[in-house]
Each structure stands twice: as structure tokens, then as C-alpha cells.
Design a protein around this motif. Structure first.
Motif, PDB file in Angstrom:
ATOM      1  N   SER A  55       0.836  -1.203   0.000  1.00  0.00           N
ATOM      2  CA  SER A  55       0.000   0.000   0.000  1.00  0.00           C
ATOM      3  C   SER A  55       0.870   1.253   0.000  1.00  0.00           C
ATOM      4  CB  SER A  55      -0.927   0.002   1.215  1.00  0.00           C
ATOM      5  OG  SER A  55      -0.180   0.124   2.399  1.00  0.00           O
ATOM      6  N   GLU A  56       0.225   2.378  -0.255  1.00  0.00           N
ATOM      7  CA  GLU A  56       0.916   3.668  -0.241  1.00  0.00           C
ATOM      8  C   GLU A  56       0.439   4.485   0.946  1.00  0.00           C
ATOM      9  OE1 GLU A  56       1.026   5.844  -3.839  1.00  0.00           O
ATOM     10  OE2 GLU A  56       1.900   4.199  -4.959  1.00  0.00           O
ATOM     11  N   ASP A  57       1.161   5.556   1.223  1.00  0.00           N
ATOM     12  CA  ASP A  57       0.781   6.447   2.305  1.00  0.00           C
ATOM     13  C   ASP A  57      -0.598   7.042   2.067  1.00  0.00           C
ATOM     14  OD1 ASP A  57       2.802   7.056   4.459  1.00  0.00           O
ATOM     15  OD2 ASP A  57       4.091   7.208   2.704  1.00  0.00           O
ATOM     16  N   ARG A  60      -1.010  12.850  -5.123  1.00  0.00           N
ATOM     17  CA  ARG A  60       0.094  12.295  -5.902  1.00  0.00           C
ATOM     18  C   ARG A  60      -0.407  12.084  -7.319  1.00  0.00           C
ATOM     19  NH1 ARG A  60       1.548   7.915  -2.853  1.00  0.00           N
ATOM     20  NH2 ARG A  60       3.062   9.127  -1.731  1.00  0.00           N
ATOM     21  N   LEU A  92       8.196  10.956   1.025  1.00  0.00           N
ATOM     22  CA  LEU A  92       7.178  10.004   0.563  1.00  0.00           C
ATOM     23  C   LEU A  92       7.759   9.003  -0.435  1.00  0.00           C
ATOM     24  CD1 LEU A  92       4.175  12.468   0.330  1.00  0.00           C
ATOM     25  CD2 LEU A  92       4.352  10.493   1.862  1.00  0.00           C
ATOM     26  N   TRP A  93       8.687   9.450  -1.272  1.00  0.00           N
ATOM     27  CA  TRP A  93       9.348   8.532  -2.203  1.00  0.00           C
ATOM     28  C   TRP A  93      10.108   7.453  -1.420  1.00  0.00           C
ATOM     29  CZ3 TRP A  93      14.277   6.871  -3.172  1.00  0.00           C
ATOM     30  CH2 TRP A  93      14.493   6.198  -4.367  1.00  0.00           C
ATOM     31  N   ARG A 128       9.495   6.448   1.620  1.00  0.00           N
ATOM     32  CA  ARG A 128       8.523   5.585   2.299  1.00  0.00           C
ATOM     33  C   ARG A 128       7.935   4.549   1.331  1.00  0.00           C
ATOM     34  NH1 ARG A 128       6.597   6.792   7.044  1.00  0.00           N
ATOM     35  NH2 ARG A 128       4.421   6.327   6.532  1.00  0.00           N
ATOM     36  N   ARG A 129       7.672   4.957   0.075  1.00  0.00           N
ATOM     37  CA  ARG A 129       7.170   3.991  -0.926  1.00  0.00           C
ATOM     38  C   ARG A 129       8.185   2.891  -1.187  1.00  0.00           C
ATOM     39  NH1 ARG A 129       5.672   8.525  -3.806  1.00  0.00           N
ATOM     40  NH2 ARG A 129       7.069   8.031  -5.508  1.00  0.00           N
ATOM     41  N   HIS A 130       9.454   3.173  -0.935  1.00  0.00           N
ATOM     42  CA  HIS A 130      10.522   2.195  -1.136  1.00  0.00           C
ATOM     43  C   HIS A 130      10.932   1.510   0.167  1.00  0.00           C
ATOM     44  CE1 HIS A 130      10.576   4.435  -4.876  1.00  0.00           C
ATOM     45  NE2 HIS A 130      11.081   3.341  -5.400  1.00  0.00           N
TER      46      HIS A 130
END
Length: 167
Positions: free
Chosen positions: A18-20, A46, A86-87, A89-91
Motif C-alpha cells: 500500500s501507499e501512504d 500524488r 514520501l518517495w 517511504r514507498r521504497h
């Protein structure tokens, strides 16, 4: 209440599939950085490799009734920090991010509510950042922010954001 010299706890990383939640991240940001609730951010979205805020002009008015340059510059810097955070966190990375360099070019007065966008300066910027992080444990990315009042480009900013080594 935030204390000087005491880091604010990071929010937990999102689940791998999932994403933030942008609203939850924005709420955390308002706790972590006390000036954020006063910026007039109405929404964070986003769009592909980009990140955008919709903002109200009222909190950032200057004595002339238009956008105060210092407030707008702070917003562009913070949006770049958010993009990078955020980038990461996605990784699956919870790392510290700092702005290393920033510049702004004011093109037209901001006369109403506006939209602020952020994206990598170079198409391969995110991939290059991922490679540097894998090789050296730290990295840097150049981002471009643009402030739009309707169809008018009012401000262009550029910033280099450094991802610090873990630990």
C-alpha cells in the motif's frame, strides 16, 4: 508541544502493498512541523512521479494583498522535502531528508488560491537516487516546484534534497 532539539517520531512505514494515506501524512506533518497547519494546505495529492498541494492564499498574504515571497519559498522547500520523504517511504525506507540547496524565481504575483506541484528535475532522478542509496547509503535528488494560480505560472523553484545515511 514540540521541544527544541527533540526529534518528532516518524510515522510507521506503510504496508508493503500500500501507499501512504495523504491526509494521514499531512496530519503527521502538522504535528512534526508546527508551522504546517498555518500554511493553508487544503489537499495533498500524488500524480505519477509528482506531488501537489492545493493551498489557500489567505494565510500567506503580504502587505500588498498578494502572496508573501518568504511563505511561498518555505512552501516550495517543504513540498520538496515531502516528495523525497514520501518517495523513500514507498521504497520501504524511513530516512532523514534535508534540503541542501534551494532557489526560487518569482514570475507573477500570486493573487488567489493556488496549486503547488513538485516533480524530479530529471526523468531518471528517482532511479539515480535509488542507485546512490544502494551503493553509498546516502543520496541526493534535484526537484522542481511550480506554483500555479489558475493557468498562470507564478513561481518556479528548484531544490536539491539530501537523503542522509541511516543511523
Amino acid at each position: 508541544m514540540r521541544e527544541i532539539g527533540v526529534p518528532h517520531p516518524r510515522p510507521p512505514l506503510p504496508a508493503a502493498d500500500s501507499e501512504d494515506d495523504m491526509a494521514a501524512f499531512l496530519a503527521w506533518l502538522g504535528e512534526a512541523i508546527p508551522m504546517v497547519p498555518a500554511l493553508g494546505i487544503r489537499e495533498m495529492t500524488r500524480d505519477g512521479d509528482g506531488l501537489a498541494w492545493s493551498l489557500s492564499l489567505t494565510p500567506s498574504l503580504n502587505d500588498k494583498g498578494t502572496g508573501f515571497g518568504g511563505a511561498l519559498a518555505a512552501q516550495t522547500t517543504l513540498l520538496g522535502w515531502c516528495w523525497t520523504t514520501l518517495w523513500l517511504r514507498r521504497h520501504g525506507l524511513a530516512r532523514d531528508v534535508v534540503v541542501a540547496e534551494a532557489s526560487q524565481r518569482f514570475l507573477a504575483p500570486v493573487t488567489g488560491d493556488y496549486r503547488l506541484t513538485c516533480e524530479p528535475e530529471a526523468a531518471g532522478g528517482p532511479e539515480a537516487l535509488a542507485e546512490r542509496l544502494a551503493q553509498r547509503g546516502k543520496g541526493r535528488i534535484a526537484l522542481v516546484q511550480r506554483l500555479w494560480c489558475g493557468d498562470t505560472l507564478c513561481l518556479e523553484a528548484r531544490g536539491d534534497y539530501a537523503v542522509l545515511p541511516d543511523g
